[in-house]
Design a protein around this motif. Structure first.
Motif, mmCIF file in Angstrom:
data_model
loop_
_atom_site.group_PDB
_atom_site.id
_atom_site.type_symbol
_atom_site.label_atom_id
_atom_site.label_comp_id
_atom_site.label_asym_id
_atom_site.label_seq_id
_atom_site.Cartn_x
_atom_site.Cartn_y
_atom_site.Cartn_z
ATOM 1 N N UNK A 124 0.858 -1.178 0.000
ATOM 2 C CA UNK A 124 0.000 0.000 0.000
ATOM 3 C C UNK A 124 0.897 1.232 0.000
ATOM 4 N N UNK A 125 0.804 2.074 -1.039
ATOM 5 C CA UNK A 125 1.673 3.250 -1.091
ATOM 6 C C UNK A 125 1.316 4.262 -0.006
ATOM 7 N N UNK A 126 2.289 5.119 0.314
ATOM 8 C CA UNK A 126 2.079 6.180 1.286
ATOM 9 C C UNK A 126 1.311 7.317 0.625
ATOM 10 N N UNK A 127 0.299 7.775 1.256
ATOM 11 C CA UNK A 127 -0.542 8.833 0.702
ATOM 12 C C UNK A 127 0.285 10.084 0.450
ATOM 13 N N UNK A 128 0.128 10.619 -0.746
ATOM 14 C CA UNK A 128 0.808 11.859 -1.097
ATOM 15 C C UNK A 128 2.159 11.692 -1.753
ATOM 16 N N UNK A 129 2.721 10.474 -1.741
ATOM 17 C CA UNK A 129 4.026 10.224 -2.362
ATOM 18 C C UNK A 129 3.819 9.781 -3.810
ATOM 19 N N UNK A 130 4.515 10.432 -4.725
ATOM 20 C CA UNK A 130 4.455 10.034 -6.132
ATOM 21 C C UNK A 130 5.869 9.730 -6.620
ATOM 22 N N UNK A 131 5.947 8.992 -7.719
ATOM 23 C CA UNK A 131 7.236 8.514 -8.215
ATOM 24 C C UNK A 131 7.472 8.937 -9.661
ATOM 25 N N UNK A 135 1.983 11.898 -13.363
ATOM 26 C CA UNK A 135 1.097 11.809 -14.515
ATOM 27 C C UNK A 135 1.754 12.211 -15.816
ATOM 28 N N UNK A 136 2.539 13.252 -15.823
ATOM 29 C CA UNK A 136 3.083 13.731 -17.086
ATOM 30 C C UNK A 136 4.429 13.110 -17.435
ATOM 31 N N UNK A 137 5.254 12.886 -16.432
ATOM 32 C CA UNK A 137 6.633 12.482 -16.709
ATOM 33 C C UNK A 137 7.023 11.117 -16.158
ATOM 34 N N UNK A 138 6.184 10.509 -15.318
ATOM 35 C CA UNK A 138 6.548 9.254 -14.676
ATOM 36 C C UNK A 138 6.671 8.089 -15.645
ATOM 37 N N UNK A 139 7.635 7.213 -15.363
ATOM 38 C CA UNK A 139 7.866 6.026 -16.197
ATOM 39 C C UNK A 139 7.917 4.801 -15.301
ATOM 40 N N UNK A 140 7.245 3.739 -15.718
ATOM 41 C CA UNK A 140 7.338 2.455 -15.034
ATOM 42 C C UNK A 140 8.058 1.480 -15.951
ATOM 43 N N UNK A 141 9.067 0.795 -15.408
ATOM 44 C CA UNK A 141 9.801 -0.194 -16.190
ATOM 45 C C UNK A 141 9.567 -1.585 -15.600
ATOM 46 N N UNK A 142 9.170 -2.494 -16.453
ATOM 47 C CA UNK A 142 9.029 -3.908 -16.114
ATOM 48 C C UNK A 142 10.126 -4.660 -16.852
ATOM 49 N N UNK A 159 21.959 -21.597 -22.086
ATOM 50 C CA UNK A 159 21.606 -20.289 -22.622
ATOM 51 C C UNK A 159 20.468 -19.735 -21.782
ATOM 52 N N UNK A 160 20.606 -18.509 -21.307
ATOM 53 C CA UNK A 160 19.573 -17.931 -20.463
ATOM 54 C C UNK A 160 18.307 -17.647 -21.255
ATOM 55 N N UNK A 161 17.193 -17.679 -20.552
ATOM 56 C CA UNK A 161 15.943 -17.277 -21.171
ATOM 57 C C UNK A 161 16.038 -15.827 -21.634
ATOM 58 N N UNK A 162 15.315 -15.465 -22.703
ATOM 59 C CA UNK A 162 15.323 -14.064 -23.123
ATOM 60 C C UNK A 162 14.702 -13.171 -22.055
ATOM 61 N N UNK A 163 15.199 -11.955 -21.970
ATOM 62 C CA UNK A 163 14.767 -10.979 -20.982
ATOM 63 C C UNK A 163 14.376 -9.710 -21.722
ATOM 64 N N UNK A 164 13.193 -9.190 -21.422
ATOM 65 C CA UNK A 164 12.708 -7.993 -22.109
ATOM 66 C C UNK A 164 12.398 -6.886 -21.114
ATOM 67 N N UNK A 165 12.712 -5.650 -21.505
ATOM 68 C CA UNK A 165 12.383 -4.467 -20.719
ATOM 69 C C UNK A 165 11.241 -3.716 -21.402
ATOM 70 N N UNK A 166 10.294 -3.278 -20.581
ATOM 71 C CA UNK A 166 9.122 -2.537 -21.072
ATOM 72 C C UNK A 166 9.047 -1.202 -20.328
ATOM 73 N N UNK A 167 8.977 -0.100 -21.062
ATOM 74 C CA UNK A 167 8.770 1.212 -20.451
ATOM 75 C C UNK A 167 7.317 1.613 -20.662
ATOM 76 N N UNK A 168 6.653 1.961 -19.571
ATOM 77 C CA UNK A 168 5.218 2.223 -19.576
ATOM 78 C C UNK A 168 4.919 3.600 -19.000
ATOM 79 N N UNK A 169 3.915 4.244 -19.569
ATOM 80 C CA UNK A 169 3.468 5.536 -19.064
ATOM 81 C C UNK A 169 1.945 5.551 -18.991
ATOM 82 N N UNK A 170 1.435 6.565 -18.286
ATOM 83 C CA UNK A 170 -0.009 6.701 -18.169
ATOM 84 C C UNK A 170 -0.617 7.173 -19.472
#
Length: 255
Positions: A147-154, A184-191, A244-255
């Motif tokens: 549960x995120x802390x209220x008021x904190x954004x990343x 909202x405008x600049x945040x990025x989530x990476x998986x 041989x390692x399994x393939x690994x993928x990076x995803x950049x996500x935004x709102x």
């Protein structure tokens, strides 16, 4: 639970002794996940890089995996404009989901963010992180319990190879929750995740996790309302035939 940079205990292509296919590609084995079994696996893991990476660095020829992984992640962030070199921007607040001992927090995020919060249910993994400069808040809970802390954004949310311990529904729930604290405008989530190469999602009964197909992960992003802005495969991992390692993928996500 743990760093899970390479989460499955059999992360090599062609080594499917504990992997079980889900059946037709439209089906998912995530209902087989037992969160208590997964937690127990990580409770028993060594609190070092080899333990976090499922023993892969201890295999002959694979000792460089962590360094290569971090460099790939650093390069990916740089392409998104995040970094410390000229023309790139550091960020104020970052969050790592499934931090383990802080391999990614220390090796990547603290170099590009003023403050890093971490989510990690195994408390002994985070003992050192709590004393580390730049680490602000440590949430000793699983991703499904966070549960995120209220008021904190990343500005940046990084989640690396731990979605496999969540059911399909929990993955979408976690992504939606992250949306509520992503700037909202600049945040990025990476998986960053291992990918199944066999046309089906694979269940690993050693640590009770699922390695999913690329297509499955993309449906989760869409269901959560996230927009995929960039994706790349991790390059440079060693190959020592027949390993041989399994393939690994990076995803950049935004709102």
């Amino acid at each position: 639970m743990g760093d899970k940079t390479i989460p499955n205990t059999a992360p090599f292509n062609g080594h499917n002794d504990v992997h079980h296919p889900a059946g037709p590609p439209s089906l998912s084995p995530s209902g087989l996940i037992d969160s208590r079994a997964g937690r127990q696996y990580w409770e028993n893991a060594n609190a070092d890089v080899n333990g976090m990476l499922g023993g892969v660095p201890g295999v002959g020829g694979f000792s460089s995996v962590s360094r290569i992984d971090l460099q790939g992640s650093r390069t990916f962030l740089a392409k998104l404009g995040i970094g410390v070199r000229s023309g790139r921007r550091p960020v104020i607040n970052a969050l790592e989901g499934g931090a383990g001992i802080g391999r990614v927090t220390e090796g990547l995020l603290l170099h590009v963010a003023e403050n890093v919060d971490v989510i990690e249910p195994v408390s002994r993994f985070t003992d050192g992180l709590k004393k580390m400069s730049g680490v602000r808040t440590v949430f000793n809970v699983g991703l499904e319990e966070w549960k995120p802390i209220k008021g904190v954004t990343y500005d940046l949310i990084w989640t690396q190879w731990c979605l496999g311990y969540l059911s399909d529904e929990q993955v979408v729930q976690y992504l939606k929750l992250c949306m509520t604290v992503l700037k909202r405008d600049s945040g990025i989530m990476v998986i960053k995740e291992n990918l199944s190469t066999g046309g089906v999602d694979l269940f690993d009964d050693t640590d009770s996790s699922v390695t999913r197909q690329d297509e499955r992960l993309r449906t989760f992003f869409e269901a959560a309302g996230l927009r995929l802005v960039k994706t790349e495969l991790q390059r440079g991992f060693p190959e020592i035939p027949p390993k041989k390692l399994l393939p690994v993928r990076m995803y950049a996500l935004k709102l």
